[in-house]
Enzyme design. Structure first.
Site: not given
Ligand code: G1P
Ligand code: G1P
Lengths: 351, 351
Positions: A28, A30, A52, A55, A115, A155, A163, A166, A168, A170
């Site tokens: 799929r 393609k 930031c 920092c 940073h 993340n 968010s 920098h 990091h 968690q």
């Molecule tokens: O904690 P942060 O960096 O502000 O937030 C990020 O990580 C969290 C933990 O995965 C998530 O719940 C948030 O949606 C995401 O934006």
């Molecule tokens: O089938 P589409 O619209 O090309 O693709 C979309 O829906 C699918 C089904 O939820 C997902 O697997 C794909 O990642 C999304 O981009």
């Protein structure tokens, strides 16, 4: 076309760690794309940014001032999702409306004062300092008696909801054992009780023999695309030694972890010549729950969203949310791509 | 501050349909955002686009030409994730590498010939035509004997991975029962066997009495934010009558479904005055698996990603992927916001 074949026919694969399945549709990739295209990650960030809040020397949301730190540093998240002073209590209305209070602690770990430095751009000794800080934080959180699980994660990149750019990670430590860990504990226990060795030792033996899903290896760790990967370039780092947590790693293993982290993340950056976004985190045994968890085998998951290029990601949406996760390229294809990339970061090669 | 309280203290809530938990952090919605901001959805699309492969009379990827269709229309997905001619087969290497071939059928449903009309901008009779087409497609797919489950869904908006902005939904029908449906079948069966009525009838009674999570109601359907919602403005439509699938809806109920779909999606668009993105889909009983599934109660889930505005979404990333889903605002807060919005679409009000 008449014999079933994992490289060309739609099929499901079992995730042995969770007991869940993924739908693989190798044919799929393609399909045309008139959908969302991401802005490429900014190529060069400054090494210090005035507004930031991570920092060195800057002021944080709670009004406190960051130290003039020179290596990795940890502090309590100013917007913790879990708090230590939540009163205990629960709700149960005929088993239909059910809730429980949750205590916990959330920490932020800046990987570097700079940073502009992500893990793949750091030297192994600098990454080793991050490993040491993870171990130290893990130990301190484990000493809090109501904490049952410690989730170390990162993340990376704004498309992964980071968010603040920098670099990091968690740590969220909770009073309950989160769902993914309940699943992995159950599956590993079943295997350990039946076979007397860890599920991931047995799995790793198969993978090292087959080689097709291996990305990189060193004396202590293997990086591979798991047989049941959901995200296009999903990866796992597995320790060769069967240990329950980072607390059991010896000096060589801690440096080995820094090395394999560098090897994997450099290949990630090299794949689309971009700062490769992902969410990553370690899974390890629950703590303070009255069990030694001999079944548990430390590992680390990487869930990166990009699919075709630095700007087109895989969306886990309709079918995936409502029915079952689905992927388009095979794990073997992804592993080969990553394995055959240069081991040197594309930015250093361009110098 | 000393008594546990769902509106201000971190807690987990049980999803009675899946048996899974969500972490709720009501106090956390004030955290600063230096992360990703989405481009707002394009306000006015043309009603016909030459290179759209879903617009009437245009050529599709497989070379065929779309009819000059005037109402909703269905056809086979040119890039189906599941195919009907997959040979059967499986892999099982010591329970560590496990895979099974999968057959299935994927359909695309254009809601309207107009490239610019989404569900909330359509009249109830036009939405009713979409409902009728869903029923017709469901019936035809059920007649294929190897099909065990039929997933009707929509990905709306490019941030939900919609690969073409022409308003359309999809149906993926599979040889296996997808994981989410296995979970919901198990939970509903447990309840039905114990109480002799459907889990969602009992739940709906509680919600109608409490009112705090209700968004909109009509004679046949209720739209609400479930007690265990994961996404900020997640919603569910539940039929007042306990039926297993769309095939059992009478004429009034089919019109009632069109009406509640319009009521809910108009409020969604009005929330941030944008074309509100989501993935949505119906859950109904498995088919052709030798059971009548008396436990099953038809419902529809809406999973919208937006959190703070038309441009800032909730990211389900690190902690959510590795450990446990987490949300920041309470379901009760979300429901009140949606319930108190005007029932008329903001675009018509602006005329
Ligand atoms: O904690 P942060 O960096 O502000 O937030 C990020 O990580 C969290 C933990 O995965 C998530 O719940 C948030 O949606 C995401 O934006
Ligand atoms: O089938 P589409 O619209 O090309 O693709 C979309 O829906 C699918 C089904 O939820 C997902 O697997 C794909 O990642 C999304 O981009």
């Amino acid at each position: 076309e008449n014999t079933f074949d994992l490289t060309s026919h739609p099929h499901t694969r079992l995730n042995i760690l969770t007991g869940e399945w993924v739908l693989v549709s190798p044919h799929r990739s393609k399909r045309p794309w008139q959908g969302k295209v991401e802005a490429p990650a900014q190529v060069q960030r400054p090494s210090y940014v005035e507004d930031c809040y991570l920092c060195p020397t800057n002021t944080r949301a709670d009004g406190s001032k960051n130290e003039a730190y020179t290596g990795p540093v940890a502090f309590t998240n100013d917007f913790s999702a879990l708090l230590s002073d939540t009163p205990s209590g629960d709700v149960d209305d005929d088993g239909l409306l059910v809730a429980q209070s949750q205590r916990g602690l959330c920490r932020v770990i800046c990987f570097s004062p700079r940073h502009d430095l992500t893990l793949p751009e750091m030297e192994v000794p600098a990454i080793r300092q991050v490993v040491d800080l993870w171990v130290k934080e893990y130990e301190a959180l484990k000493a809090v008696d109501y904490i049952k699980y410690i989730q170390i994660f990162e993340n990376k990149g704004d498309i992964m909801g980071c968010s603040n750019p920098h670099p990091h990670g968690q740590i969220w430590a909770s009073e309950n054992i989160p769902m993914e860990l309940e699943k992995e504990t159950r599956q590993q226990k079943l295997y350990f009780e039946k076979h007397g060795k860890s599920l991931l030792s047995a799995y790793l033996d198969k993978e090292v023999k087959a080689q097709v899903r291996i990305i990189a290896e060193n004396a202590h760790f293997v990086a591979l695309v798991p047989f049941w990967a959901v995200w296009p370039y999903e990866a796992m780092i597995i320790s060769r030694r069967h240990v329950q947590s980072v607390l059991q790693f010896n000096e060589d293993e801690k440096t080995g972890l820094a090395d394999i982290l560098q090897q994997l993340t450099i290949r990630y950056d090299n794949l689309f010549e971009t700062s490769f976004p992902y969410s990553a985190g370690m899974h390890q045994a629950p703590v303070n729950d009255g069990s030694e968890h001999p079944e548990w085998h430390w590992h680390m998951h990487f869930y990166p969203p990009l699919l075709r290029s630095a700007t087109v990601k895989k969306f886990m949406v309709g079918y995936e949310m409502l029915a079952n996760p689905q992927r388009d390229i095979t794990p073997e294809f992804a592993a080969e791509k990553l394995r055959t990339l240069p081991a040197v970061h594309y930015k250093s090669r361009q110098l």
